[in-house]
Every structure is written in C-alpha cells, then in structure tokens.
Design a protein around this motif. Structure first.
Motif, short mmCIF file in Angstrom:
data_model
loop_
_atom_site.label_atom_id
_atom_site.label_comp_id
_atom_site.label_asym_id
_atom_site.label_seq_id
_atom_site.Cartn_x
_atom_site.Cartn_y
_atom_site.Cartn_z
N ASP A 282 5.40 9.93 39.58
CA ASP A 282 4.70 10.74 38.57
C ASP A 282 5.48 10.62 37.27
OD1 ASP A 282 3.15 12.59 37.24
OD2 ASP A 282 4.05 14.34 38.23
N ARG A 283 4.97 9.85 36.32
CA ARG A 283 5.77 9.53 35.15
C ARG A 283 4.91 9.33 33.91
NH1 ARG A 283 8.15 4.08 37.57
NH2 ARG A 283 8.48 5.58 39.24
N SER A 284 5.58 9.31 32.77
CA SER A 284 4.93 9.01 31.49
C SER A 284 5.84 8.04 30.74
CB SER A 284 4.73 10.29 30.69
OG SER A 284 4.17 10.00 29.42
N MET A 285 5.23 7.11 30.00
CA MET A 285 6.00 6.07 29.34
C MET A 285 5.45 5.81 27.94
SD MET A 285 6.92 2.32 30.93
CE MET A 285 7.56 3.13 32.40
N ARG A 286 6.35 5.50 27.00
CA ARG A 286 5.97 5.14 25.64
C ARG A 286 6.90 4.04 25.13
NH1 ARG A 286 2.63 8.41 26.83
NH2 ARG A 286 1.66 10.04 25.54
N LEU A 287 6.42 3.35 24.09
CA LEU A 287 7.30 2.47 23.35
C LEU A 287 8.33 3.32 22.62
CD1 LEU A 287 4.66 0.02 21.84
CD2 LEU A 287 6.33 -0.53 23.61
N ALA A 288 9.58 2.86 22.61
CA ALA A 288 10.66 3.59 21.95
C ALA A 288 10.95 2.99 20.58
CB ALA A 288 11.91 3.53 22.83
N PRO A 289 11.39 3.85 19.63
CA PRO A 289 11.69 5.28 19.78
C PRO A 289 10.44 6.14 19.64
CG PRO A 289 12.20 4.57 17.56
CD PRO A 289 11.76 3.34 18.29
N VAL A 290 10.56 7.40 20.08
CA VAL A 290 9.47 8.37 19.93
C VAL A 290 9.97 9.57 19.15
CG1 VAL A 290 8.34 7.67 22.07
CG2 VAL A 290 10.00 9.54 22.12
#
Length: 367
Positions: A282-290
């Motif tokens: 159970d996760r969430s992901m984004r391009l860094a930085p945020v």
C-alpha cells in the motif's frame, strides 16, 4: 454501470446543483433529481440530448460529462450520437459510453474525435487516468545509474548525518566502540542497541537489534549478545561498533523512501511502515522533489494511514510533520554533491498531532 466503475476508482459522480436542475427545466429537459441525469426515452430526441449536454457542460460542479446512449445507438446510430458529436469542444471534456454494442455509432464518434467506450471498465479507467494526470515539470539532472553498479552503503550513523542535512527528525543515537571496555552512554534509558555496519542493511535478520535496554549492565549484555549472534549468523563478520539509540514511541509507523530510477529519474515513496510494508503493498509514489502539498496528497493515497487522520474520533497523528518529512527526503534529488541511489527511512514514527515525527532507522546507498 459506469457510475459503479467510477466509484471503484475514487471518481465522484456529482449530483447537479439546484441551479443546474433549474437550468435544465428552463431548457425543456424534464428529469428526476438524482446523481444520474436520466433523460429516459426523451433522450432519443436531438433537442433534449443536446440541451442537457449544453447545460451540464457549463455547470461549475462538473469537471467532465459522460453521455450514455442506449439501444437507439444500435438502430439509429447517426441520430443517437449526433447531439454528442455536435457538443464536442464545449466548456468541459465530454466522453460517450454506448450500451449495448453499437459499432456504427462508435465509428461515428471516433471519426468526430469524441472519446468513446464500449465497456464501463474502459470508460472509468480512462476518466480516472485523465483526472490523475499531472502537468510535466522540469526535473533535476542526474546521471543514470550504471547497470550492475551497486554503489556504496552508508552505515546507520552516516545515514542519520544525511537526514540531519535534509531536516528529517531522527532519534538521538551514539556510536559505541566495543573493542575495549564499554564507555558510558550519554542517553536516557530505555535504549535500543544495533549492530553498526555498512554491509548489514537488515539488522534484525542477523540478530543485530535488541530493544528495551534498561540500564548500563543490560546494555553491556546486549552488546555481547549482538556480537555473538551476528558472528554466528554471518560468519566472518567482525562487529566492533554498536549503535545505542533512544527508544521512541508514537501512534504509527510509516516508510518514506527515495530512489534514483535509471528510466524516470528521482522518485519518492510513502508506504505503511515496519513489517507491514511488504505485506500490504500500500504505497504512493511521485517524481522527486515534491512540495508539502504534494506530500499531503501522497498521505491521502495510502489507505493504511487513514487511521492516523483521526479515524472515527480516534486521536490524529501529526500528518503535517509527516508531509514535511516526505518533502525533505525528496530533496535528495537536489543535492548535487551527494549522489544517492537509494534511501529508506523505516520506520518513521508518527507522533500525535503537533508532536512531530521521528526516524528510528535509515538506509542510504550512494550511486
């Protein structure tokens, strides 16, 4: 059918406002007051369908309109989809779902540039993907990791130095040189004792962690136990350093991670912490930085963290501090003199609202 599929993808089907219902009535469109604007058989008339689409497309409560045509699309394809085709390019995106199968009507919609679907699942998938899209933005430039390059692991104390640089709060910890007599430890008990070795990432697997140490005598015994257990489970390993760390308790545990992906660049991840990470996925992901606002979006996407938001009247965790920690770790993407390939804080302890967060373990691998 479409409404059910949209709900499963967390897309809200909004009920028209009173003003929108009034505008529909003024346009000669008579409908019941429900979330679905059901035109009934009157929807086969061009003027009724066109007027309904015009009103709904200009209503402020909607971001997108789904026009659904029934069996008339099979038997009178041009008449059934003509008001939809004539409404493309309006103030809001418009898509069409046809049921039952109506290949000629679908072909007419496609030729006119109207997004159209023959299954409710495909329709809902496309809408959810469109709403989830984020505008591209400039990313920091990083050399891609070379295939097979394992880089260099930092030990836990070195990893904490990086967290200090980023501003991620962590538990107080000191290094103990166990080659000679055990020196006094200037930390309040109870303590955790861990093997401090750059080549041992998962300390628990080799018996390298003991918790709840109450006094100096117990710490001395813990050091002996860790050295003997690690030597037995990992032959050839010499344990000459131990990390003593203040014990920390909170309301929950999370994992925040960073990775320099060879294909897409730097990524930051949030997941349920501790042993739950690998179980629930159970996760969430984004391009860094945020930024902090994006970090808050990530928190809202991890189902296991809803309990920390004050679920059913329970005390809330410090989700603001968690968002700040996520944003801080993501700034590894901006540090030019520290080429980090991977970083993981697990667990990050979340305290009650206003009391912050605390990292109690960290792994960092340099590129």
């Amino acid at each position: 059918m479409v409404v059910d599929q949209l709900g499963m993808r967390n897309v809200n089907v909004e009920t028209p406002s009173d003003e929108t219902f009034s505008r529909l009535a003024a346009a000669g469109v008579k409908v019941g007051r429900g979330a679905i604007v059901d035109l009934t058989l009157a929807g086969t008339r061009y003027d009724v369908m066109k007027a309904a689409i015009d009103v709904l497309s200009s209503a402020p409560e909607f971001d997108l309109v789904v026009a659904v045509a029934g069996s008339s699309a099979r038997y009178h394809p041009d008449l059934a989809v003509r008001p939809i085709i004539d409404s493309i390019g309006g103030p809001k995106p418009l898509v069409a779902f046809l049921v039952p199968e109506a290949p000629q009507a679908l072909a007419l919609l496609t030729a006119s540039g109207v997004p159209n679907f023959r299954t409710p699942e495909a329709c809902a998938d496309a809408i959810a993907a469109a709403f989830a899209r984020r505008a591209p933005r400039a990313l920091p430039s990083h050399p891609a990791p070379r295939p097979g390059d394992k880089g260099r692991m930092l030990d836990e104390l070195q990893a904490y130095a990086v967290l200090d640089r980023l501003g991620v709060p962590r538990a107080a910890a000191v290094e103990i040189d166990v080659a000679g007599a055990l020196p006094p430890v200037d930390l309040p008990y109870p303590l955790a004792a861990k093997v401090l070795h750059a080549d041992i990432a998962h300390k628990t697997d080799v018996g390298g962690v003991l918790l709840g140490i109450r006094d100096a005598a117990s710490l001395e015994q813990a050091v002996k136990t860790i050295r003997a257990t690690v030597a037995a489970r990992r032959p050839g390993t010499v344990v000459d350093r131990i990390l003593a760390q203040s014990m920390v308790q909170g309301m929950g545990e999370v994992l925040i991670g960073y990775r320099l992906d060879p294909q897409v660049g730097p990524l930051v991840m949030l997941a349920a912490g501790g042993v739950l990470t690998e179980i629930y996925r159970d996760r969430s992901m984004r391009l860094a930085p945020v930024d902090v606002d994006t970090a808050r979006e990530m928190i809202g996407e991890v189902k296991a963290l809803r309990a920390l938001a004050g679920y059913r009247g329970k005390p809330a965790g410090d989700l603001d501090a968690l968002a700040e920690a996520i944003a801080a770790l993501s700034r590894l993407a901006l540090i030019g003199d520290l080429p980090v390939a991977e970083a993981e804080v697990n667990p990050l302890i979340v305290h009650s609202a206003g009391d912050g967060v605390t990292a109690v373990d960290a792994l960092i691998r340099l590129a």
